[in-house]
Enzyme design. Sequence first.
Site, mmCIF file in Angstrom:
data_model
loop_
_atom_site.group_PDB
_atom_site.id
_atom_site.type_symbol
_atom_site.label_atom_id
_atom_site.label_comp_id
_atom_site.label_asym_id
_atom_site.label_seq_id
_atom_site.Cartn_x
_atom_site.Cartn_y
_atom_site.Cartn_z
ATOM 1 N N SER A 105 5.816 6.368 7.017
ATOM 2 C CA SER A 105 5.603 5.743 5.844
ATOM 3 C C SER A 105 4.628 4.606 5.890
ATOM 4 C CB SER A 105 6.819 5.612 5.134
ATOM 5 O OG SER A 105 7.532 6.486 4.374
ATOM 6 N N LYS B 221 1.569 4.859 3.576
ATOM 7 C CA LYS B 221 1.499 4.426 2.288
ATOM 8 C C LYS B 221 0.593 3.262 1.993
ATOM 9 C CE LYS B 221 5.855 6.536 0.850
ATOM 10 N NZ LYS B 221 6.843 7.089 1.908
ATOM 11 N N SER C 2 9.626 2.724 -0.580
ATOM 12 C CA SER C 2 8.890 3.982 0.137
ATOM 13 C C SER C 2 9.284 5.169 -0.509
ATOM 14 C CB SER C 2 9.306 3.960 1.351
ATOM 15 O OG SER C 2 8.755 4.403 2.326
#
Length: 470
Positions: free
Chosen positions: A106, A109, A166
């Site tokens: 993640s 992101k 997230s």
Amino acid sequence: MIEKSIKRNKRYRIQRTLASLMLFNILCFSAAPAVSLAAPTTLATAETTDSAKTGDAAAETKNAKPDRVPSAEQLGLEVESAVLIEPSTGQVLLSINADEALPPASMTKMMTEYIVAEQVKQGKLSWDEVVTVGENAAKTEGSRIFLAEGDQHTVKDLYIAMAVGSANDATVALAERVAGSEEAFVKMMNDTAKKMGLKTAFFINSTGLSRADMPEKYRPKEDKETVMSAMDVALLAKYIVEDHPDFAEFTAIQNYKFRERDDKPIVNYNWMLEANKDITNFKSYAYEGLDGLKTGHTSAAGYCFAGTAERNGMRLISVVMGTKSEPARFVETRKVLDYGFNNFEVKEVQPAGATVEGFDKVQVKKGKGKEAKLVTDRALTFVVPKGSNGSNIQFEAKLDSTSVNAPVAKNTKVGTVTYNYKIEGMASTQSDTLNLVTAEETEKAGWFKLFLRAIGEFFADLFDSIKNLF
């Protein structure tokens, strides 16, 4: 007697000949302007093994001991890769396997966050704009806030869900709003990575999910995975903190209630937030000055974390990848950040407008003054060991030409000076190149002054020639 007479006559003939030549040249100078036929030349590079000695910096001894810090290996990091950088200089303070492309989970992101924030900054998007959730976002699994197709939420709410919780579904919803589809958004991500100079970064989606965990209908055709090196993650973080200095307004949020009907708020996965120092479950991980950035975890990536903290005016960015547990990524990050804050400081080792020994002036042709003072165009800043004055900085300087023609404007670039600074215990050498520029304007001299100067130079050369005959 005869020999002496012959010598006197010979000397007289030479002097008469020289006088005739002098008269001839004077007449020539008065009839035509002086013309320089000298071709421009480049001054050979000069180098010193002493410290960089400048007009405004203190001179150092030739035998100055090199600066030293503990090596990264002494930290005993249990990671696949790690890196620590100081963003204002871009200096790498610690690097362990930092250039290997690995799954970032993640932390991907962060690129989505950057692009969305850029869209808002450029006026192409508004934080208050309402986004309608599509099928792809609704079907995206993993960490999520359980968006349904047709749900509507503001860009700001979705952004907070992405940055704090997230949330994969919120991330996809934003990607589709910006580019029309996640596939088109991924192209933006990869194009932005190239512009940033990220050497290993390759994205297949906006979230960091493995290809097999994406909704089947929306998987890319090519069987590839998202990868980034720790160095690329750190550079991406550098762009975030520098281009969007308000990043912590989102990343430092401890918890956020996304919907009024939600039983529990979204809790920030970042246990190291300084604000967590009073939270029972997190206070042992809370870190002074830490306000971002992004965690990550998949089975392929292990546990990752890109962290940033600021203390005493110095910000550091750390990245750890491939740790074995959720707490471990924060334990290892603490080691990395402590290494930076305990051992280094950012210091202006030389102010703008300093002179460089041996390169403090340049000859000016046809100017009111014969020389122009040279100075550096900006300050020289390095990351140095705490308490150090950078005693073993070395420099190489060169001029583009041995002279310039008047008129010469102030701040005219005439050469460059490159400073190199090696610290024992660090793999890399810090380097910075400054321009050497004129400190003031030099006007062109009038023709009469140039004429008198030419005559003076001629007689000076002539008398030197006569002197050498005897």
